[in-house]
Design an enzyme around this catalytic site. Sequence first.
Site, PDB file in Angstrom:
ATOM      1  N   LEU A 107       0.879  -1.175   0.000  1.00 11.30           N
ATOM      2  CA  LEU A 107       0.000   0.000   0.000  1.00 11.30           C
ATOM      3  C   LEU A 107       0.913   1.221   0.000  1.00 11.30           C
ATOM      4  O   LEU A 107       2.010   1.167   0.592  1.00 11.30           O
ATOM      5  CB  LEU A 107      -0.878   0.010   1.256  1.00 11.30           C
ATOM      6  CG  LEU A 107      -1.956  -1.081   1.352  1.00 11.30           C
ATOM      7  CD1 LEU A 107      -2.655  -1.025   2.711  1.00 11.30           C
ATOM      8  CD2 LEU A 107      -2.982  -0.941   0.226  1.00 11.30           C
ATOM      9  N   ASP A 108       0.482   2.287  -0.624  1.00  9.15           N
ATOM     10  CA  ASP A 108       1.289   3.514  -0.615  1.00  9.15           C
ATOM     11  C   ASP A 108       1.392   4.048   0.813  1.00  9.15           C
ATOM     12  O   ASP A 108       0.548   3.730   1.658  1.00  9.15           O
ATOM     13  CB  ASP A 108       0.628   4.588  -1.491  1.00  9.15           C
ATOM     14  CG  ASP A 108       0.557   4.168  -2.940  1.00  9.15           C
ATOM     15  OD1 ASP A 108       1.374   3.330  -3.356  1.00  9.15           O
ATOM     16  OD2 ASP A 108      -0.329   4.675  -3.655  1.00  9.15           O
ATOM     17  N   ILE A 109       2.370   4.924   1.015  1.00  9.55           N
ATOM     18  CA  ILE A 109       2.624   5.432   2.383  1.00  9.55           C
ATOM     19  C   ILE A 109       1.359   6.029   3.012  1.00  9.55           C
ATOM     20  O   ILE A 109       1.081   5.796   4.182  1.00  9.55           O
ATOM     21  CB  ILE A 109       3.818   6.423   2.402  1.00  9.55           C
ATOM     22  CG1 ILE A 109       4.097   6.907   3.821  1.00  9.55           C
ATOM     23  CG2 ILE A 109       3.646   7.594   1.460  1.00  9.55           C
ATOM     24  CD1 ILE A 109       5.437   7.548   4.031  1.00  9.55           C
ATOM     25  N   LYS A 195      -5.394   5.677  -7.414  1.00  4.88           N
ATOM     26  CA  LYS A 195      -5.119   7.109  -7.635  1.00  4.88           C
ATOM     27  C   LYS A 195      -5.118   7.427  -9.125  1.00  4.88           C
ATOM     28  O   LYS A 195      -5.659   8.442  -9.555  1.00  4.88           O
ATOM     29  CB  LYS A 195      -3.779   7.490  -7.011  1.00  4.88           C
ATOM     30  CG  LYS A 195      -3.858   7.524  -5.503  1.00  4.88           C
ATOM     31  CD  LYS A 195      -2.537   7.950  -4.904  1.00  4.88           C
ATOM     32  CE  LYS A 195      -2.527   7.611  -3.433  1.00  4.88           C
ATOM     33  NZ  LYS A 195      -1.287   7.053  -2.991  1.00  4.88           N
TER      34      LYS A 195
END
Length: 258
Positions: A107-109, A195
């Site tokens: 998962l992204d930050i 996104k």
Amino acid sequence: MSEFEGERIAKVIARAGLCSRRDAERLVGEGRVKLNGKVLTTAATNVTAKDVVLVDNLPLPQKEETRLWRYHKPAGLVVSNRDPEGRPTVFQKLREQLPRVLSIGRLDINTEGLLLLTNDGELARFLELPATGWIRRYRVRAFGHVEEAALAKLEKGVEIDGVRYGPVEAKIERVQGDNSWLTIAIREGKNREVKRICEHLGLQVNRLIRTGFGPFQLAELPRGGIEEVPTRAMKSSIGEKFFKKEDDAHRRRKAQRP
Ligand code: URA
């Protein structure tokens, strides 16, 4: 090649839970893996139970029972073993609570929500394979508004900047001032997919929460919370396809022992 001629070294290292297959190949490239006393120069090597494999001069850990955890990742942690920018990682955060684990996908930050963790590198790889095709469900808050009709078009899949995304199920949950809350379900696991898809619709994601991954749900797990999936539930959710292969490999290794 007969099945008794062994397995790729990276697969064996990953199965021992030391790291992912790709990281194991990197370890070989860095000259940190020895096979029967000699530094290995290529990962295109098969080994059997009779071979002695050392990583950093230490024997491989005995394979433990496969275990799986649900983790509610908070925003602000990187899902990586090493962050070149020195930001805090999920693995540092969990080091004291868990044995050595790998994440199933990333998962992204700033993404929150469900992250599956396992001690079995082969399970992580299996569940990340596009062929496994588990659905990832997200709740998204994004700046901007979108028509249902534009979301409906995503059902056929979409190509964005030369990257093809398969069918996306997207719905408006509610509109909150300048923001929209959406639910998005997708089977892929490509880099920044939610996104990118939202940007394509003219929306800018400012909160992203994963609520489900295949048969596993975030449900009421509190932020930062971790919960092990009981073995029986794990096996029945993941299915025969993976565990049957693992059991066969285990039997083969046992049969090869002198
Ligand atoms: N899609 C994204 O854009 N980011 C994530 O972290 C997960 C899915």
